[in-house]
Design a protein around this motif. Structure first.
Motif, PDB file in Angstrom:
ATOM      1  N   SER A 188       0.835  -1.194   0.000  1.00 56.33           N
ATOM      2  CA  SER A 188       0.000   0.000   0.000  1.00 56.33           C
ATOM      3  C   SER A 188       0.874   1.250   0.000  1.00 56.33           C
ATOM      4  CB  SER A 188      -0.930   0.013   1.224  1.00 56.33           C
ATOM      5  OG  SER A 188      -0.192   0.322   2.391  1.00 56.33           O
ATOM      6  N   GLU A 189       0.204   2.391  -0.069  1.00 59.89           N
ATOM      7  CA  GLU A 189       0.908   3.674  -0.062  1.00 59.89           C
ATOM      8  C   GLU A 189       1.508   4.004   1.296  1.00 59.89           C
ATOM      9  OE1 GLU A 189      -3.154   4.247   1.435  1.00 59.89           O
ATOM     10  OE2 GLU A 189      -2.327   3.231  -0.334  1.00 59.89           O
ATOM     11  N   THR A 261       5.890   9.142  -8.375  1.00 62.37           N
ATOM     12  CA  THR A 261       4.637   8.468  -8.691  1.00 62.37           C
ATOM     13  C   THR A 261       4.705   7.794 -10.058  1.00 62.37           C
ATOM     14  OG1 THR A 261       3.477  10.163  -7.406  1.00 62.37           O
ATOM     15  CG2 THR A 261       2.141   8.799  -8.848  1.00 62.37           C
ATOM     16  N   ARG A 264       6.979   4.689 -10.040  1.00 60.88           N
ATOM     17  CA  ARG A 264       6.306   3.557  -9.402  1.00 60.88           C
ATOM     18  C   ARG A 264       5.348   2.891 -10.389  1.00 60.88           C
ATOM     19  NH1 ARG A 264       2.220   0.059  -7.548  1.00 60.88           N
ATOM     20  NH2 ARG A 264       2.953  -0.838  -5.582  1.00 60.88           N
ATOM     21  N   PHE A 280      -2.737  -0.344  -3.467  1.00 59.15           N
ATOM     22  CA  PHE A 280      -1.857   0.833  -3.519  1.00 59.15           C
ATOM     23  C   PHE A 280      -2.609   2.004  -4.130  1.00 59.15           C
ATOM     24  CE2 PHE A 280       1.424   3.658  -4.983  1.00 59.15           C
ATOM     25  CZ  PHE A 280       2.441   3.527  -4.043  1.00 59.15           C
ATOM     26  N   TYR A 282      -2.318   5.639  -5.507  1.00 55.94           N
ATOM     27  CA  TYR A 282      -1.321   6.590  -6.006  1.00 55.94           C
ATOM     28  C   TYR A 282      -1.557   7.999  -5.486  1.00 55.94           C
ATOM     29  CZ  TYR A 282       0.886   3.367  -9.301  1.00 55.94           C
ATOM     30  OH  TYR A 282       1.586   2.328  -9.864  1.00 55.94           O
ATOM     31  N   PHE A 285      -0.244   8.140  -2.045  1.00 55.00           N
ATOM     32  CA  PHE A 285       1.221   8.099  -2.117  1.00 55.00           C
ATOM     33  C   PHE A 285       1.773   9.472  -2.465  1.00 55.00           C
ATOM     34  CE2 PHE A 285       5.104   7.095  -4.701  1.00 55.00           C
ATOM     35  CZ  PHE A 285       5.891   6.651  -3.645  1.00 55.00           C
TER      36      PHE A 285
END
Length: 353
Positions: A188-189, A261, A264, A280, A282, A285
């Motif tokens: 996850s973030e 970002t 990733r 996850f 974004y 994040f």
């Protein structure tokens, strides 16, 4: 008095041609205006915010202006306000022109330009990241530039780079747990991926050591914000005091946040852009990285952030030593030396006469 039908037809045709030309000019002006907004609007995604909409940022700024200091704010509202301030700095014309934009102009600038910028960057990095990973790690098999399905945690090298900092990818139990998506290994973030660390190595006792200093991030930043060809060189270093003062682009936190970002996403196995990839998020994040730079707990953390930004400036723009060019040193350089030689020749010729 009667006139010939031919003459009347000619005058009518001339009037229609003039009217058509005026319509073309108006349309061309509209297109040029829209093109300008589209071109400048691309900066919103690249330099300001990756997710928040312009309408939300403007609304939050208006809310604070209307209620002044009495307005209470949430963490999300604070982010919107910081985004608007950054937007006004990056696009100074926007603050004054905002009220003049009609709906169509705003739509073009927001949906077409900003999303196109994000799409262009993710597409570019999809191929470049594969090339960089292949060059640096020499995986077997190599990462294919146009194939996302062989990336992510299916790939041993991409899995290593995406692995959360708190886990050791070299352990078979970690690999199996992540690939099987067990509850003990949720991606996850809330975890920093290993690719953001210098040499992709994590010190669990000091998670800030080497944080956001990976070669992969520097390459990606250069590819997006300078040019893909400039990404061939990542070893720039030095004092950089003059450059830090004059090249403010490298100090925009959101520039670097966007790159992290996009990298990733390029390492993942997802074929098309989406805000949530499995567990996850974004957008969350993105906010975590922005908060690292902006929501600091105190002066000690602020000094570390400033030092990190200076490191980034040197890496992107290289070394500058202009402050060391003293008048004494300059006087012995070839430009002044040639000027002195020419002067001596003129003096000698004058004395001989």
């Amino acid at each position: 008095m009667p006139t010939s039908s031919k003459a009347r037809a000619k005058r009518r045709i001339a009037a229609l041609e003039e009217e058509l030309e005026m319509m073309r000019q108006e349309r061309g002006g509209k297109q040029r205006k829209t093109t300008l907004y589209v071109a400048q609007g691309r900066a919103i995604r690249r330099l300001v915010v990756l997710y928040h909409s312009l309408e939300d940022m403007v609304a939050e700024n208006d809310r604070r202006y209307e209620f002044s200091s009495s307005a209470e704010s949430t963490v999300e509202q604070d982010r919107l306000q910081r985004g608007y301030i950054e937007l006004a700095r990056v696009l100074p014309w926007l603050h004054e022109k905002l009220g003049e934009l009609d709906h169509e102009d705003s739509e073009d600038m927001l949906r077409k330009a900003t999303d196109a910028a994000r799409g262009d960057d993710t597409s570019t990095l999809k191929e470049l990241v594969a090339a960089w990973v292949n060059q640096e790690f020499r995986p077997t098999p190599l990462i294919k530039p146009h194939d996302k399905y062989s990336r992510g945690f299916v790939s041993d090298i991409c899995g290593k780079l995406l692995c959360p900092a708190e886990w050791d990818w070299s352990q078979d139990s970690v690999k199996a747990g992540i690939r099987d998506r067990t509850t003990e290994y949720i991606i996850s973030e809330n975890s920093w991926p290993s690719f953001v660390y210098e040499n992709y190595q994590v010190n669990s006792n000091d998670l800030e050591e080497g944080f956001l200093k990976s070669r992969l991030l520097v390459l990606a930043f250069k590819a997006v914000f300078t040019s893909p060809s400039s990404a061939r060189e990542t070893d720039g270093d030095g004092d950089g005091a003059d450059i830090i003062e004059n090249n403010r682009r490298a100090r925009r936190k959101s520039d670097q946040t966007k790159v992290k970002t996009c990298v990733r996403f390029a390492l993942s196995s997802v074929s098309s852009w989406r805000t949530v990839d499995g567990d996850f998020d974004y957008e969350a994040f993105w906010c975590n990285v922005v908060d690292f730079f902006e929501d600091v707990p105190g002066p000690v953390a602020r000094r570390k952030v400033d030092k990190l930004l200076e490191w980034w400036t040197r890496k992107i723009f290289g070394t500058n030593h202009r402050e060391d060019l003293t008048p004494e040193l300059v006087s012995h350089m070839s430009v002044n030396a040639l000027a002195e030689q020419r002067k001596r020749l003129e003096d000698a010729a004058f004395d001989s006469d």
